[in-house]
Design a protein around this motif. Structure first.
Motif, PDB file in Angstrom:
ATOM      1  N   LEU A 106       0.824  -1.207   0.000  1.00 35.17           N
ATOM      2  CA  LEU A 106       0.000   0.000   0.000  1.00 35.17           C
ATOM      3  C   LEU A 106       0.860   1.259   0.000  1.00 35.17           C
ATOM      4  O   LEU A 106       0.533   2.246  -0.677  1.00 35.17           O
ATOM      5  N   ARG A 107       1.961   1.234   0.732  1.00 38.40           N
ATOM      6  CA  ARG A 107       2.850   2.412   0.809  1.00 38.40           C
ATOM      7  C   ARG A 107       3.462   2.714  -0.541  1.00 38.40           C
ATOM      8  O   ARG A 107       3.553   3.877  -0.957  1.00 38.40           O
ATOM      9  N   THR A 108       3.916   1.692  -1.248  1.00 40.03           N
ATOM     10  CA  THR A 108       4.601   1.915  -2.518  1.00 40.03           C
ATOM     11  C   THR A 108       3.648   2.188  -3.678  1.00 40.03           C
ATOM     12  O   THR A 108       4.012   2.865  -4.640  1.00 40.03           O
ATOM     13  N   HIS A 109       2.417   1.687  -3.601  1.00 37.42           N
ATOM     14  CA  HIS A 109       1.488   1.825  -4.714  1.00 37.42           C
ATOM     15  C   HIS A 109       0.445   2.918  -4.536  1.00 37.42           C
ATOM     16  O   HIS A 109      -0.083   3.435  -5.531  1.00 37.42           O
ATOM     17  N   HIS A 110       0.124   3.278  -3.298  1.00 37.18           N
ATOM     18  CA  HIS A 110      -0.961   4.244  -3.088  1.00 37.18           C
ATOM     19  C   HIS A 110      -0.600   5.411  -2.178  1.00 37.18           C
ATOM     20  O   HIS A 110      -1.344   6.399  -2.155  1.00 37.18           O
ATOM     21  N   LEU A 111       0.478   5.312  -1.420  1.00 38.41           N
ATOM     22  CA  LEU A 111       0.840   6.382  -0.498  1.00 38.41           C
ATOM     23  C   LEU A 111       2.294   6.818  -0.694  1.00 38.41           C
ATOM     24  O   LEU A 111       2.961   7.222   0.263  1.00 38.41           O
ATOM     25  N   ALA A 112       2.777   6.738  -1.920  1.00 37.00           N
ATOM     26  CA  ALA A 112       4.160   7.122  -2.195  1.00 37.00           C
ATOM     27  C   ALA A 112       4.334   8.635  -2.181  1.00 37.00           C
ATOM     28  O   ALA A 112       5.399   9.143  -1.810  1.00 37.00           O
ATOM     29  N   ALA A 113       3.288   9.389  -2.579  1.00 36.60           N
ATOM     30  CA  ALA A 113       3.373  10.848  -2.595  1.00 36.60           C
ATOM     31  C   ALA A 113       3.435  11.395  -1.177  1.00 36.60           C
ATOM     32  O   ALA A 113       2.690  10.943  -0.294  1.00 36.60           O
ATOM     33  N   ARG A 114       4.276  12.384  -0.965  1.00 40.02           N
ATOM     34  CA  ARG A 114       4.465  12.939   0.375  1.00 40.02           C
ATOM     35  C   ARG A 114       3.170  13.526   0.927  1.00 40.02           C
ATOM     36  O   ARG A 114       2.858  13.348   2.099  1.00 40.02           O
ATOM     37  N   GLU A 115       2.405  14.229   0.090  1.00 44.61           N
ATOM     38  CA  GLU A 115       1.174  14.861   0.566  1.00 44.61           C
ATOM     39  C   GLU A 115       0.180  13.827   1.069  1.00 44.61           C
ATOM     40  O   GLU A 115      -0.440  13.998   2.126  1.00 44.61           O
ATOM     41  N   ASP A 116       0.003  12.756   0.317  1.00 43.69           N
ATOM     42  CA  ASP A 116      -0.928  11.704   0.740  1.00 43.69           C
ATOM     43  C   ASP A 116      -0.450  11.030   2.021  1.00 43.69           C
ATOM     44  O   ASP A 116      -1.239  10.709   2.912  1.00 43.69           O
ATOM     45  N   PHE A 117       0.848  10.817   2.115  1.00 43.62           N
ATOM     46  CA  PHE A 117       1.406  10.141   3.281  1.00 43.62           C
ATOM     47  C   PHE A 117       1.237  10.989   4.541  1.00 43.62           C
ATOM     48  O   PHE A 117       0.928  10.468   5.611  1.00 43.62           O
ATOM     49  N   GLU A 118       1.444  12.291   4.436  1.00 45.96           N
ATOM     50  CA  GLU A 118       1.315  13.153   5.603  1.00 45.96           C
ATOM     51  C   GLU A 118      -0.125  13.185   6.110  1.00 45.96           C
ATOM     52  O   GLU A 118      -0.368  13.244   7.316  1.00 45.96           O
ATOM     53  N   ILE A 119      -1.103  13.157   5.207  1.00 44.65           N
ATOM     54  CA  ILE A 119      -2.503  13.105   5.627  1.00 44.65           C
ATOM     55  C   ILE A 119      -2.776  11.807   6.382  1.00 44.65           C
ATOM     56  O   ILE A 119      -3.434  11.797   7.430  1.00 44.65           O
ATOM     57  N   PHE A 120      -2.273  10.709   5.857  1.00 41.70           N
ATOM     58  CA  PHE A 120      -2.433   9.414   6.516  1.00 41.70           C
ATOM     59  C   PHE A 120      -1.820   9.443   7.915  1.00 41.70           C
ATOM     60  O   PHE A 120      -2.430   9.006   8.895  1.00 41.70           O
ATOM     61  N   VAL A 121      -0.635   9.992   8.021  1.00 40.38           N
ATOM     62  CA  VAL A 121       0.052  10.053   9.309  1.00 40.38           C
ATOM     63  C   VAL A 121      -0.747  10.890  10.309  1.00 40.38           C
ATOM     64  O   VAL A 121      -0.934  10.491  11.468  1.00 40.38           O
ATOM     65  N   ALA A 122      -1.231  12.038   9.873  1.00 44.95           N
ATOM     66  CA  ALA A 122      -1.960  12.923  10.775  1.00 44.95           C
ATOM     67  C   ALA A 122      -3.234  12.274  11.300  1.00 44.95           C
ATOM     68  O   ALA A 122      -3.550  12.368  12.487  1.00 44.95           O
ATOM     69  N   LEU A 123      -3.972  11.590  10.436  1.00 43.35           N
ATOM     70  CA  LEU A 123      -5.222  10.954  10.848  1.00 43.35           C
ATOM     71  C   LEU A 123      -4.970   9.847  11.872  1.00 43.35           C
ATOM     72  O   LEU A 123      -5.663   9.754  12.889  1.00 43.35           O
TER      73      LEU A 123
END
Length: 297
Positions: free
Chosen positions: A127-144
């Motif tokens: 999931l990290r490499t295919h759907h959450l590789a972009a920094r913006e998407d990853f930071e939203i995931f982390v915050a939630l």
């Protein structure tokens, strides 16, 4: 480091000579895999500080290391998550050994968490490499994720204490199927983030399964170590989309880990002298602070 961070560190390192402010030369090192330049002493220092405090609540410190990589080093992407896991491999064994040597390691709980978490680690890497590789998407995931866990832990801090055990006999093991399911979910989330899951599993064990922090700390660190091994293999072995790097920066992760190994061992020795309520409050503050940082910045 970023140019601003390097300038601040150089200024701090400098001194005064004859009324003039002299900035001492500070050479940086280039890490080829991550592509960053930083001072060789900075990664082990960061690892030491994070591991010292976080090991007291059964966490390796990697969940704070990721913001350090993002904001200070400018290192993002799946490779940064994998590097965080390398930190776990080096920094955690000393803490696990300390808990075991002091007869404070709940092996049954640690092995059950590991068994549930291992299947989730490979799914998390994918999931990290295919759907959450972009920094913006990853930071939203982390915050939630951090906001949810921080709120749960804060609510537990404010609730009247029911058990303040500081050691002794093991509590009863929670129901197996719910514990395995929770461990699998944590394995997915923890691998995406790059922490092995300890910082997510501790709040669940404390708030949902009602176990004391002092009883679960060693078990969660043990499970974090074992699942991190599998998660690193997942980042290295699983195929990734074109242009996405997922293999860890082994040199950078090793420097983080060396500092964490020393800091975690010292923090584990100090853990028994800190009350459970303080440990919970410390964890809640860290989780909520990180969540706010990624929402507001």
């Amino acid at each position: 480091c970023s140019p601003l961070a390097r300038k601040r560190l150089q200024t701090w390192w400098g001194g005064r000579n004859g009324g003039r402010f002299i900035v001492a030369p500070m050479s940086s090192f280039h890490f080829a895999v991550s592509g960053i330049d930083t001072f060789l002493w900075l990664p082990p220092l960061a690892g030491f500080v994070l591991a010292f405090f976080c090991s007291m609540v059964g966490i390796s410190g990697a969940f704070l290391l990721m913001p350090f990589q993002l904001s200070v080093l400018g290192y993002a992407g799946p490779s940064a998550s994998a590097t965080n896991l390398v930190y776990n491999l080096i920094s955690i064994p000393g803490s696990v050994w300390r808990y075991h040597w002091e007869n404070r390691l709940w092996w049954r709980l640690g092995l059950v968490i590991t068994a549930g978490g291992i299947p989730g680690t490979w799914l998390g890497a994918w999931l990290r490499t295919h759907h959450l590789a972009a920094r913006e998407d990853f930071e939203i995931f982390v915050a939630l994720v951090l906001a949810y866990l921080g709120a749960r832990m804060l609510a537990d801090v404010l609730r009247p204490a029911t058990r303040l055990g500081t050691g002794g006999d093991e509590p009863s093991l929670p129901p197996l199927l719910p514990l395995l399911a929770a461990s699998c979910a944590v394995g997915i989330i923890g691998t995406i983030y790059g922490i092995g899951g300890g910082s997510f599993m501790v709040p669940i064990l404390v708030s949902v399964f009602r176990l004391p922090v002092h009883a679960v700390a060693g078990a969660t660190l043990t499970a974090t170590l074992l699942t991190s091994i599998v998660a690193v293999l997942g980042y290295v072995a699983l195929p990734t989309p074109a242009g996405i790097a997922s293999s860890p920066d082994w040199a950078l992760g090793a420097l983080f880990g060396i500092g964490g190994l020393v800091g975690g061992n010292l923090g584990t020795r100090c853990q028994r002298h800190v009350t459970q309520k303080v440990l919970k409050a410390f964890l809640a503050a860290l989780l909520l602070g990180l969540a706010l940082r990624y929402v507001l910045v």
